[in-house]
Write a protein that holds these residues in place. Structure first.
Motif, PDB file in Angstrom:
ATOM      1  N   PHE A 148       0.937  -1.487   0.137  1.00  7.98           N
ATOM      2  CA  PHE A 148      -0.154   0.640  -0.015  1.00  7.98           C
ATOM      3  C   PHE A 148       1.150   1.377  -0.061  1.00  7.98           C
ATOM      4  O   PHE A 148       0.109   2.476  -0.379  1.00  7.98           O
ATOM      5  N   ASP A 149       1.939   0.852   0.023  1.00  5.35           N
ATOM      6  CA  ASP A 149       2.789   2.376   0.333  1.00  5.35           C
ATOM      7  C   ASP A 149       2.927   2.991  -1.100  1.00  5.35           C
ATOM      8  O   ASP A 149       3.085   2.201  -2.018  1.00  5.35           O
ATOM      9  N   LEU A 150       2.973   4.390  -0.451  1.00  2.58           N
ATOM     10  CA  LEU A 150       3.001   5.446  -2.214  1.00  2.58           C
ATOM     11  C   LEU A 150       3.765   6.431  -2.012  1.00  2.58           C
ATOM     12  O   LEU A 150       4.910   6.545  -1.082  1.00  2.58           O
ATOM     13  N   LYS A 151       4.602   6.382  -3.110  1.00  5.26           N
ATOM     14  CA  LYS A 151       5.744   7.888  -3.367  1.00  5.26           C
ATOM     15  C   LYS A 151       5.111   8.408  -4.758  1.00  5.26           C
ATOM     16  O   LYS A 151       5.822   8.053  -5.816  1.00  5.26           O
ATOM     17  N   LEU A 152       4.389   9.401  -4.327  1.00  4.94           N
ATOM     18  CA  LEU A 152       3.960  10.318  -5.606  1.00  4.94           C
ATOM     19  C   LEU A 152       4.644  10.515  -6.751  1.00  4.94           C
ATOM     20  O   LEU A 152       5.379  11.737  -5.663  1.00  4.94           O
ATOM     21  N   ASP A 153       4.720  10.438  -7.829  1.00  4.79           N
ATOM     22  CA  ASP A 153       5.229  11.910  -8.919  1.00  4.79           C
ATOM     23  C   ASP A 153       4.561  12.966  -9.062  1.00  4.79           C
ATOM     24  O   ASP A 153       3.552  12.895  -9.246  1.00  4.79           O
ATOM     25  N   GLU A 154       5.165  14.211  -7.938  1.00  4.47           N
ATOM     26  CA  GLU A 154       4.075  14.724  -8.360  1.00  4.47           C
ATOM     27  C   GLU A 154       3.356  16.007  -8.851  1.00  4.47           C
ATOM     28  O   GLU A 154       2.760  16.946  -8.848  1.00  4.47           O
ATOM     29  N   SER A 155       5.003  16.000 -10.300  1.00 11.47           N
ATOM     30  CA  SER A 155       4.775  16.483 -11.211  1.00 11.47           C
ATOM     31  C   SER A 155       3.146  16.017 -11.779  1.00 11.47           C
ATOM     32  O   SER A 155       2.900  16.249 -13.177  1.00 11.47           O
ATOM     33  N   GLU A 156       3.257  14.441 -11.448  1.00 12.43           N
ATOM     34  CA  GLU A 156       2.118  13.488 -12.598  1.00 12.43           C
ATOM     35  C   GLU A 156       0.818  13.602 -11.675  1.00 12.43           C
ATOM     36  O   GLU A 156      -0.956  13.167 -11.981  1.00 12.43           O
ATOM     37  N   ILE A 157       1.119  13.460  -9.839  1.00 11.96           N
ATOM     38  CA  ILE A 157      -0.453  12.659  -9.348  1.00 11.96           C
ATOM     39  C   ILE A 157      -0.387  13.869  -7.958  1.00 11.96           C
ATOM     40  O   ILE A 157       0.686  13.872  -7.246  1.00 11.96           O
ATOM     41  N   SER A 158      -1.091  14.929  -8.179  1.00 12.14           N
ATOM     42  CA  SER A 158      -1.270  15.665  -6.464  1.00 12.14           C
ATOM     43  C   SER A 158      -1.862  14.853  -5.233  1.00 12.14           C
ATOM     44  O   SER A 158      -1.437  15.002  -3.952  1.00 12.14           O
TER      45      SER A 158
END
Length: 293
Positions: free
Chosen positions: A242-252
């Motif tokens: 369930f761990d997330l590490k978002l690429d904030e340029s793609e996913i806010s």
């Protein structure tokens, strides 16, 4: 998992009659046929009949000047074409955004809109040869363009896109891109890259956008998306954690949601908004949640 429902822009009802496309005399005869009808697109917006509930099929005498392509034949053998141009003011039709038209039509007629819009948009973008820069001319009734300089033949392109739900222990991953309004969540998606399978693209995009490692990719369905010429391939994948590490340029934002939460969102009763029925993301969510189409 049972796949349910109708996908927008699918179910093409026309015989595209590829065998006729290189026969200029045959295509001209079809254009002159009294049963021939033409779908006019103004700035890539199809004309809808008065009342906005159906496509407006123009007669030959109503057709404006502009790029014309052959769409195909109806089951009865009647020719259908699409034209990029502005309709006369006295024609009882309204130029309508293709997304709106697809939603209103809600059946195989929307597939005609997808075909016409994608093709005419491609012609708008390919008036000159990518190889030498010389002007190109329409060939094959609209299904290729030939360069008058170097002789290169160019064909309409389709851009493959994967769109997917990662799932784990009864939850699915949804996300919101920076350009989407607050509260709107959808399946993650991305373009397939050269030298990559669809399954590999699903796994790569999930990791790049959300930091999720996934396996067991299962392809479900596909949908043409004529904005301008994508082919959306819907898939499901098993997430390793369930761990997330978002690429904030793609996913806010991203969140894991349960089936009950998805059902509530699809019914407009959640604290987040799901994609509309026209989009394959809606189908992915409904299918995963077991909602009948």
């Amino acid at each position: 998992m049972t796949f349910t429902g109708h996908l927008g822009f699918t179910g093409a009802p026309l015989d595209r009659a590829d065998n006729l496309r290189r026969d200029e005399a045959a295509i001209q005869a079809l254009r002159m046929d009294p049963t021939a009808r033409f779908l006019i697109l103004e700035e890539l917006k199809p004309l809808m009949a008065e009342g906005g509930k159906d496509l407006y099929w123009a007669r030959r005498s109503e057709v404006p000047r502009g790029t014309t392509i052959f769409l195909g034949l109806t089951p009865e053998g009647d020719p259908r074409f699409a034209v990029d141009g502005k309709a006369d003011d006295d024609i009882p039709g309204t130029a309508t955004d293709a997304r709106v038209a697809g939603t209103v039509l809600g059946d195989a007629r929307a597939a005609i809109v997808a075909q016409a819009r994608s093709m005419l948009d491609w012609h708008r973008r390919h008036g000159f040869c990518a190889n030498c820069g010389a002007p190109t001319e329409i060939q094959k009734a609209g299904y290729s363009r030939l360069c008058g300089g170097c002789g290169a033949e160019h064909f309409p392109r389709v851009d493959p896109v994967v769109i997917m739900l990662a799932e784990r222990e009864g939850k699915a991953l949804v996300g919101r891109g920076p350009r989407f309004p607050a509260g709107f969540f959808s399946a993650l998606a991305g373009f397939v890259e050269p030298g990559e399978s669809l399954e590999e693209a699903v796994a790569r995009e999930l990791f790049e956008e959300a930091g999720v490692r996934a396996h067991g990719v299962r392809l479900g369905a596909s949908q043409p998306w004529p904005f301008p010429s994508s082919l959306m391939m819907g898939a499901f994948a098993a997430a390793d954690s369930f761990d997330l590490k978002l690429d904030e340029s793609e996913i806010s934002e991203a969140r894991w949601v349960t089936r009950d939460e998805v059902r509530a969102a699809l019914n407009g009763q959640a604290d987040w908004n799901a994609p509309p029925p026209l989009a394959i993301a809606h189908w992915l969510l409904a299918t995963w949640a077991g909602v009948e189409g």
